[in-house]
Design an enzyme around this catalytic site. Structure first.
Site, mmCIF file in Angstrom:
data_model
loop_
_atom_site.group_PDB
_atom_site.id
_atom_site.type_symbol
_atom_site.label_atom_id
_atom_site.label_comp_id
_atom_site.label_asym_id
_atom_site.label_seq_id
_atom_site.Cartn_x
_atom_site.Cartn_y
_atom_site.Cartn_z
ATOM 1 C CB ALA A 1 -0.888 -0.007 1.246
ATOM 2 N NE ARG A 2 -2.039 6.313 0.182
ATOM 3 C CZ ARG A 2 -2.917 6.344 -0.801
ATOM 4 N NH1 ARG A 2 -2.552 6.162 -2.050
ATOM 5 N NH2 ARG A 2 -4.177 6.610 -0.576
ATOM 6 C CE LYS B 1 0.172 -1.248 -5.510
ATOM 7 N NZ LYS B 1 0.155 -0.550 -4.213
ATOM 8 C CB THR C 1 -10.159 -3.416 -11.396
ATOM 9 O OG1 THR C 1 -9.125 -3.037 -10.476
ATOM 10 C CG2 THR C 1 -9.533 -3.910 -12.684
ATOM 11 C CG HIS D 1 -5.333 6.392 -8.094
ATOM 12 N ND1 HIS D 1 -4.865 5.154 -8.458
ATOM 13 C CD2 HIS D 1 -4.793 6.628 -6.866
ATOM 14 C CE1 HIS D 1 -4.095 4.673 -7.501
ATOM 15 N NE2 HIS D 1 -4.052 5.530 -6.530
ATOM 16 N NE ARG D 2 -12.345 8.128 -12.812
ATOM 17 C CZ ARG D 2 -12.966 7.781 -13.930
ATOM 18 N NH1 ARG D 2 -13.052 8.638 -14.924
ATOM 19 N NH2 ARG D 2 -13.538 6.605 -14.059
ATOM 20 C CB ALA D 3 -7.153 14.496 -9.504
ATOM 21 C CG ASP E 1 -3.937 1.179 -10.797
ATOM 22 O OD1 ASP E 1 -3.963 0.410 -9.840
ATOM 23 O OD2 ASP E 1 -3.482 2.330 -10.735
#
Lengths: 172, 172, 172
Positions: free
Chosen positions: A15-16, A19, A39, A54-56, A85
């Protein structure tokens, strides 16, 4: 440190561990457009916030497609660089839907092998803690480990992320 | 990627990281017969199934011996290639029996050093998750870490498995 | 295997992976006195015992200072080799005190960059197990991952400890 993606790259880590950012940079080394196969399913606010973050971060060259379940078909339809991802949430979705996980893994592998452009797959390493108390968590980490092994055996390159930095696992 | 086992090799990794298969292949690079020292105890169906899967994978050259507790003596009696699978369950057995873990670790190390053939030891990395809630789990991961450090200091080769692939830890 | 500390070294690893001993040896390769910035707070007997064990291992050249919270200031005041042990407990203290974690991380990074001597920072990798059930643990491992990434990006050297042995993460 950054190389263009090989035909098939597996990016593993905790995590964090950086990746997603690393995987995106691998794909962005190729000409756009880039296909982002997401996903994640927004079950709750925490997850919605992660997805939005993530999108930003992603620039305009990305086309995002939500594929909570039928990832092999989506990879098969890609005709350029594609980022998956992540494997971990896909596997969670499959297990919750009581799908055939082994068959899905084989289909994904076949789709990656047939893809015309580079494919980068992101997965969470979840097997390095104490054995979980509950059986579902144990099954999940078994399935994740098996899927990662299967993909890693065929991948051209495998990295293990630590603190945002890639350690080379393959070529070994 | 695969080399014959050094005199003493430590294979570490998470759950389903391919530790056992890799360790078996290291031993099988030597002439048979191969001694498999199994520390698992079949407490429940899940464990029985795991043991059966591991056994089914091993070819005819293997002689399997169950040694839930007295691993040092079993290693000392080996006169050819020997695989210990795994340290983690052995340590669990020792702790549940309230045995002297430090003394057992020292005895194992001495037996490995005196073994006439190659010894490969498999252990689970369990210390890379969030601190466990319960004291027994914390004690277990402390003891596992200490045992791994002690064996790694003397081993000729140490690998950390990720997705079925060995990363070299030692020689470093 | 052992090198003198670079200007800024990040030592990551799991529980009982030999992080502290390795970090101390890095600092002890420089002329004494060595400053040990201890972030642990003795909440209970288990923690008191761990602190005592760590102190007993350190030789006479060490000056120990307890800095549960204001680590950036303590690093800024150092005028020789300094060891921060550990980031994980510091972060725990910050979160429990509802401090601004991002600002504190930035301040620590600035202090490390300005330090006249070598700085070695120790941190626990906690993100490689199953996703924790409770939200505080999830937040903690997110913050720890972000802090490690931020420090790793600026560090001259990053190692990942396995069984007492350093794997090189950076330079990569």
């Amino acid at each position: 440190m950054l190389q263009a993606a090989s035909r098939m790259t597996l990016v593993l880590g905790g995590a964090r561990s950086g990746k997603s950012a690393y995987a995106e940079a691998l794909i962005e080394a190729h000409p756009a457009p880039w296909l982002y196969l997401a996903t994640a399913q927004a079950w709750d606010d925490e997850m919605r916030e992660r997805i939005a973050l993530h999108r930003a971060r992603r620039s305009g060259g990305w086309i995002t497609r939500d594929v909570p379940m039928d990832l092999p078909a989506a990879v098969a339809e890609a005709n350029g660089p594609v980022l998956v991802d992540c494997l971990t949430l896909w596997l969670t979705n499959l297990i919750l839907a009581e799908a055939d996980v082994a068959a899905a893994g084989a289909a994904l592998l076949a789709a990656c092998a047939a893809a015309p452009g580079p494919v980068v797959l992101v997965g969470n390493e979840v097997g390095l803690g104490i054995v979980p108390d509950n059986a579902l968590a144990r099954r999940f980490r078994d399935e994740a480990g098996r899927l990662h092994q299967r993909l890693a055996a065929e991948a051209d390159r495998v990295v293990f992320m630590v603190a945002g930095l890639p350690m080379t696992v393959k070529p070994c």
